[in-house]
Write a protein that holds these residues in place. Structure first.
Motif, PDB file in Angstrom:
ATOM      1  N   TRP B 140       0.948  -0.471  -4.900  1.00 28.54           N
ATOM      2  CA  TRP B 140       2.149  -1.213  -4.354  1.00 28.54           C
ATOM      3  C   TRP B 140       1.992  -2.723  -4.362  1.00 28.54           C
ATOM      4  O   TRP B 140       3.089  -3.230  -4.849  1.00 28.54           O
ATOM      5  CB  TRP B 140       1.874  -0.780  -2.900  1.00 28.54           C
ATOM      6  CG  TRP B 140       3.139  -1.155  -1.813  1.00 28.54           C
ATOM      7  CD1 TRP B 140       3.063  -1.854  -0.610  1.00 28.54           C
ATOM      8  CD2 TRP B 140       4.386  -0.596  -2.164  1.00 28.54           C
ATOM      9  NE1 TRP B 140       4.288  -1.765  -0.280  1.00 28.54           N
ATOM     10  CE2 TRP B 140       5.255  -1.424  -0.884  1.00 28.54           C
ATOM     11  CE3 TRP B 140       5.288   0.154  -3.049  1.00 28.54           C
ATOM     12  CZ2 TRP B 140       6.563  -1.037  -0.886  1.00 28.54           C
ATOM     13  CZ3 TRP B 140       6.633   0.174  -3.058  1.00 28.54           C
ATOM     14  CH2 TRP B 140       7.346  -0.172  -1.758  1.00 28.54           C
ATOM     15  N   ASP B 143       2.943  -3.748  -8.126  1.00 27.23           N
ATOM     16  CA  ASP B 143       4.388  -3.219  -8.780  1.00 27.23           C
ATOM     17  C   ASP B 143       4.930  -4.151  -9.212  1.00 27.23           C
ATOM     18  O   ASP B 143       5.070  -5.453  -8.831  1.00 27.23           O
ATOM     19  CB  ASP B 143       5.106  -2.520  -7.526  1.00 27.23           C
ATOM     20  CG  ASP B 143       6.316  -1.741  -7.918  1.00 27.23           C
ATOM     21  OD1 ASP B 143       7.302  -2.413  -8.391  1.00 27.23           O
ATOM     22  OD2 ASP B 143       6.062  -0.582  -8.166  1.00 27.23           O
ATOM     23  N   SER B 144       5.581  -4.033 -10.446  1.00 30.24           N
ATOM     24  CA  SER B 144       6.129  -5.265 -11.341  1.00 30.24           C
ATOM     25  C   SER B 144       7.314  -5.828 -10.468  1.00 30.24           C
ATOM     26  O   SER B 144       7.474  -7.079 -10.753  1.00 30.24           O
ATOM     27  CB  SER B 144       6.942  -4.615 -12.617  1.00 30.24           C
ATOM     28  OG  SER B 144       5.728  -3.818 -13.073  1.00 30.24           O
ATOM     29  N   PHE B 146       8.488  -4.852  -6.981  1.00 34.77           N
ATOM     30  CA  PHE B 146       8.289  -5.115  -5.450  1.00 34.77           C
ATOM     31  C   PHE B 146       6.775  -5.521  -4.942  1.00 34.77           C
ATOM     32  O   PHE B 146       6.759  -5.445  -3.778  1.00 34.77           O
ATOM     33  CB  PHE B 146       8.608  -3.588  -4.722  1.00 34.77           C
ATOM     34  CG  PHE B 146      10.005  -3.220  -5.302  1.00 34.77           C
ATOM     35  CD1 PHE B 146      10.151  -2.029  -6.243  1.00 34.77           C
ATOM     36  CD2 PHE B 146      10.969  -3.607  -4.647  1.00 34.77           C
ATOM     37  CE1 PHE B 146      11.168  -1.813  -6.735  1.00 34.77           C
ATOM     38  CE2 PHE B 146      12.229  -3.043  -5.276  1.00 34.77           C
ATOM     39  CZ  PHE B 146      12.524  -2.090  -6.012  1.00 34.77           C
TER      40      PHE B 146
END
Lengths: 431, 306, 283
Positions: B140, B143-144, B146
């Motif tokens: 998480w 993440d690219s 978010f």
């Protein structure tokens, strides 16, 4: 004297205990162990069904155990040594050979007959998928396949007609191009389009093993197969294979409608980063819960002429076990589950039983249309004993490496294809 | 003067602590409980695993004897070579940083200041988090689109980086997560070692006019040599066998860029059901680490038994 | 005056660094906690929302309602505690013997023990499984406790520590007539407190977080431990043919699963107080 009394009391005690235990055992509920690999919200749906069954059948206890498919399979294999084999074991259509090939599953033809289930009650593809080598080893629970989730609000905003969702490859690319906008509102192909400053992408695809499944479908669309019918070697037509990979790669690097480096197409879609995304029906509950926009679905694009889309299905098997009472209870449970599979439909999966799909309960679920429409042209992975090795979803497997090279790394398609074929052949060749 | 003499005597005594000779049963009595568990639950299964590596077996049914065929096949296996190189890369990325950082943090946290308990607990806290959870959190965070990490970097004008999908960034990303996850563990080993450095020594040196840095270099660090050896050895051994975090974060990908030796073992043994072949990978790891271990022990043995 | 000011600013800088470092390390865990109190539908949002729009206990309630979480937690605690209680004295005995008693084969034995650190544990799972199946002890707490007692790290740490203790302490005790066991108990152990605290923490964590062996060894909820239990709803990556990941329940379960381990660590904290090991050499 004392010793005799003590002995007598002792014997009486043992008898009493024995009676108690015996009667307890006699009244003990039948326990069924039911194992599956659902670990998301679909687990919750299955849980509810299982609880429902237990309420209706007080003499039966169903223990549901779930863990991801790979550790589940390891557990299943070791259970044969320890004698703690489950009574009902779920798997996918393409896994049947892996276990039946090791003589771990019981043929179910008799049970099917006793339960009064018939082939015409189920979707044909689903029913056929439960056979391996001419013998039926499983009962079909559901089918799931790829389709495209569409953000209808973005569609309207781009001036596209939401009642005419794209179904062919060309339509898809045209729509996706209109739906890809950089900061200045320019589309790919227009002068001044800046691919590093895109605020909305038109299309999303996964780069994991599912990307191989897209490739697999695109092969089928050209009438090509990956393996020979016996499943012993790769016989794919290189020209068609390269065309399939190239189409996918071009979406990212030539048409520029897919964000480079995308990991999770659905996540990108539900958060509004991409307008359309390919994924399976298991995402439908999440779409219902989290999408803040109007949405719909369309079929996986028909790029090469013959419609085909990757799919699979969950099936329920009876592992080899010497316990007729439990087998009966297991079949009874499975039959109930199939007859009530409209409830299972809320997990997103499409019930295999035709009657379940006709119920009001199922018809009222949103977004299923494209998935149901795809049923006639679903293609399964080959069901061979080595399916889990050749088509493994784990990181280093040849299909994942190929997919990631093509989509994430922009590697030359011929090179990625060669590695894929060599890797697959190597696995198939080892005894 | 007299104090300094006493200090150096203590130092000298410390190093060469000798042990007495024991005939008879006493040592074995002390060792018995551990040896029983060790043989039954560690040595035995390891030997069992070695026998499995000489077979072809997929858990069900009987194993087929193949002798050294698995080992020969491994030597020719390009995925095995890749996993070896990746593992070495990972060790280089994490071990030096880990040793230096855990020492620095231990020194920092050892100071008698108010926030020390907060700092000590926070740094150690990641260690109690299960691997699966580490995966959830960092997939998480990295993440690219978010992830918090890219969000933070964006605020200072950097990125976005495709941490887990860029073939060149994935391994450094995993190395970074590993350091966050386990530096606390090494820090407490250093902390335990620091408790052993008598305060009088440090204070004596400071009274003599030595600055804090000099005290560090000439008093504290040399006394921490045995602890550093422990940390170095444990960190290297753990790094060479890295598995959990890679399994949950990248599965060996993208491509094969984070495929390590144990990840490959797991892929073969538990995901492809080639138990014999996968086990053979383990004994290769053992061989490599044994060579490394022998070298290191020789070096330290010389130092400790002077 | 001047050294005091300089000292003060250094100390202030150090304290500030401690706080900053602490926060940086805590951040991902805080993020997990924040996620666990958000309703599922609001978790996947961009930009990330640090302050939840809505707070709910539903994820936590869900975990308890649908799963035998309490039972798993109980099992994990029992297993980890029992393992730790066994390991610490056993390893302290062994470490002492390896460090302070010379006997034939000592070096070779120590090498053998250490070498086990270098074998990936995954290969021992199937042999252990076969062994426990033969004695019909699968799915018992002992099956989960005993293998941990074979762990080598504790012996390694304790042996390394005992080697550094000056010989005078033992000699003094021997002159007073103490036997080997009394020496161990009254002289060596008190010195080893920080190391024993470390071994306690390491062993507890190792047992607590163990996944692969408990997965294979236990087949019912009655003896199941936390990591295996919560894996039932840790979706991992999406599309592993069929499951969409959720974040609410896994993070809630993770938060609750982490708590006992934190308690153990906090309890062991006070053993890291300098001064306990003031060497017994007084003049």
């Amino acid at each position: 004297m004392k010793r005799k009394t003590i002995t007598r009391i002792g014997i009486a005690a043992v008898l009493l205990v024995g009676l108690a235990v015996g009667s307890a055992l006699a009244q003990a509920p039948v326990t069924i162990d039911f194992w599956g690999g659902w670990t998301g919200p679909d687990r919750g749906v299955m849980e509810n069904l299982v609880n429902h069954y237990q309420t209706q059948n007080p003499g039966v206890k169903v223990n549901l155990f779930t863990v991801q498919w790979t550790p589940l399979f390891d557990r299943f294999l070791t259970s044969f040594r320890s004698g703690e084999v489950p009574d009902v074991f779920a798997m996918h259509v393409q896994d049947i050979a892996t276990f039946a090939g090791r003589n771990l599953l019981q043929p179910v033809a008799n049970d099917v007959a006793t339960a009064g289930l018939k082939a015409d009650q189920f979707a044909q593809t689903a029913w056929n998928g439960t056979f391996w080598g001419g013998t039926q080893y499983a009962l079909p629970l559901d089918l799931h396949m790829h389709a495209t989730f569409v953000n209808l609000d973005m569609f309207k905003a781009a001036g596209l007609d939401p009642s005419k969702l794209p179904t062919t490859g060309a339509e898809l690319i045209a729509a996706a191009t209109r739906l890809t906008l950089d900061q200045n509102g320019k589309h790919p192909g227009e002068n001044g389009f800046d691919p590093t400053k895109v605020k909305q992408w038109g299309f999303g695809i996964n780069s994991n093993h599912h990307a191989f499944y897209y490739f697999y479908a695109l092969l089928a669309q050209q009438g090509a197969s990956f393996l020979d019918p016996a499943g012993t070697k790769v016989i794919v037509d290189t020209g068609k294979a390269e065309r399939a990979w190239q189409w996918l790669q071009d979406l990212v690097y030539k048409q520029k409608v897919v964000p480079p480096g995308e990991t999770n197409a659905f996540q990108d879609w539900v958060t509004g980063r991409v307008a359309m995304a390919v994924d399976g029906p298991w995402q439908l509950p999440a779409a219902q819960q989290s999408a803040t926009f109007a949405w719909g679905s369309t079929t996986f694009p028909n790029v090469f002429g013959t419609a085909a889309t990757w799919g699979s299905g969950h099936v329920l098997t009876l592992p080899v076990k010497n316990d007729p009472a439990k087998r009966q209870a297991a079949i009874k449970f499975i039959t109930w589950l199939l007859n009530n599979s409209a409830g299972w439909g809320t997990s997103g999966n499409i019930p295999a039983m035709l009657a379940a799909r006709q119920t009001q309960e199922f018809r009222s679920l949103p977004g299923r249309t494209a998935f149901v429409n795809s049923l006639p042209f679903v293609v399964f992975l080959p069901d061979i004993p080595k399916t889990n090795q050749v088509f493994s979803a784990a990181g280093p497997s040849p299909i994942v490496v190929a997919a990631q090279s093509v989509i994430l790394q922009d590697a030359p398609v011929s090179q990625a294809l060669k590695q894929l074929i060599d890797g697959a052949n190597q696995i198939l060749a080892t005894p | 003067m007299a104090e300094r003499a006493a200090t150096s005597t203590r130092l000298a005594l410390r190093r060469g602590a000798s042990s007495r000779w024991y005939g008879g049963a006493t040592p074995w009595v002390f060792l018995a409980p551990f040896l029983a568990a060790f043989v039954l639950f560690r040595l035995g299964p390891v030997i069992g695993g070695f026998f499995i590596s000489l077979t072809r077996w997929s858990i069900v049914g009987s194993p087929t004897w193949v002798g050294l065929a698995n080992y020969r096949a491994l030597l020719r296996d390009p995925l095995f070579h890749t996993s070896l190189i990746n593992t070495l890369f990972f060790v280089l990325l994490t071990v030096p940083a880990m040793v230096a950082l855990s020492l620095g943090l231990a020194l920092l946290v050892n100071m008698r200041l108010a926030p020390r308990i907060f700092a000590r607990t926070s740094i150690f806290l990641p260690y109690v988090v299960m691997a699966a959870v580490v995966g959830v959190i960092w997939n998480w965070m990295l993440d690219s689109n978010f992830g918090l990490v890219n969000y933070g970097l964006k605020l200072v004008g950097l990125g976005p980086f495709r941490w887990l999908t860029d073939f060149k960034l994935a391994m450094p990303a995993v190395a970074g997560v590993t350091i966050w996850w386990t530096v606390g563990f090494n820090m407490i080993i250093y902390l335990a070692g620091l408790q052993d450095v008598p305060r009088e020594l440090e204070e004596a040196a400071m009274i003599d006019g030595a600055g804090a840095l000099a005290v560090l270099r000439h008093v504290t660090l040399p006394m921490l040599t045995p602890t550093t050896f422990v940390v170095l050895m444990l960190t290297t051994i753990n790094a060479a066998q890295v598995f959990d975090q890679i399994y949950v974060m990248t599965g060996g990908g993208p491509g094969t860029s984070t495929l390590t030796l144990v990840q490959y073992l797991f892929y073969q043994a538990f995901q492809s059901f080639n138990l014999g072949y996968g086990s053979a990978v383990a004994y290769f790891v053992f061989l490599l680490l044994a060579v490394f271990g022998i070298i290191q022990l020789r070096l330290v043995h010389q130092q400790v038994t002077s | 005056m001047r050294p005091s000011l300089r000292r003060q600013s250094l100390q202030f800088g150090a304290a500030l660094s401690m706080i900053v470092v602490g926060i940086v390390f805590l951040l991902p865990i805080l993020w997990m906690l924040i996620t666990s109190v958000k309703p599922e539908g609001q978790i996947m949002r961009y930009p990330p929302e640090f302050i939840p729009r809505q707070v709910t206990a539903e994820n936590f309630a869900s975990v308890f309602r649908r799963f035998a979480f309490g039972r798993w937690a109980f099992n994990s605690i029992v297993v980890a505690a029992a393992a730790t209680l066994l390991v610490v004295p056993v390893d302290a005995l062994a470490g002492y013997a390896l460090a302070r008693m010379r006997f034939p084969g000592r070096e070779a034995l120590y090498m053998l023990i250490l070498s086990m650190l270098m074998v990936p544990l995954q290969v021992t799972v199937i042999p252990l499984f076969i062994g426990f199946t033969e004695v019909k002890m699968l799915s018992t707490h002992w099956a989960l406790i005993l293998p941990t007692v074979g762990n080598v790290t504790g012996v390694f740490l304790l042996r390394q520590f005992f080697v550094t203790v000056p010989a005078e302490l033992e000699d003094a005790g021997r002159i007073d007539g103490a036997n080997q066991f009394q020496l161990w108990w009254f002289v060596m152990l008190p010195l080893a407190r920080p190391v024993m605290a470390t071994v306690t923490i390491i062993t507890f964590m190792s047992s607590w977080n163990n996944f692969l062996w408990p997965l294979i060894a236990v087949s019912n909820d009655f003896t199941r431990t936390l990591p295996v239990g919560i894996a039932q709803f840790m979706g991992g990556t999406s599309g592993a043919s069929g499951s969409a990941p959720t974040y609410g329940m896994p993070t809630a379960a993770a938060a609750m699963a982490t708590a006992p381990a934190v308690v153990v660590f906090l309890a062991m904290q006070r053993w890291f107080v300098r001064g306990i090991t003031t060497t017994g050499i007084k003049g």
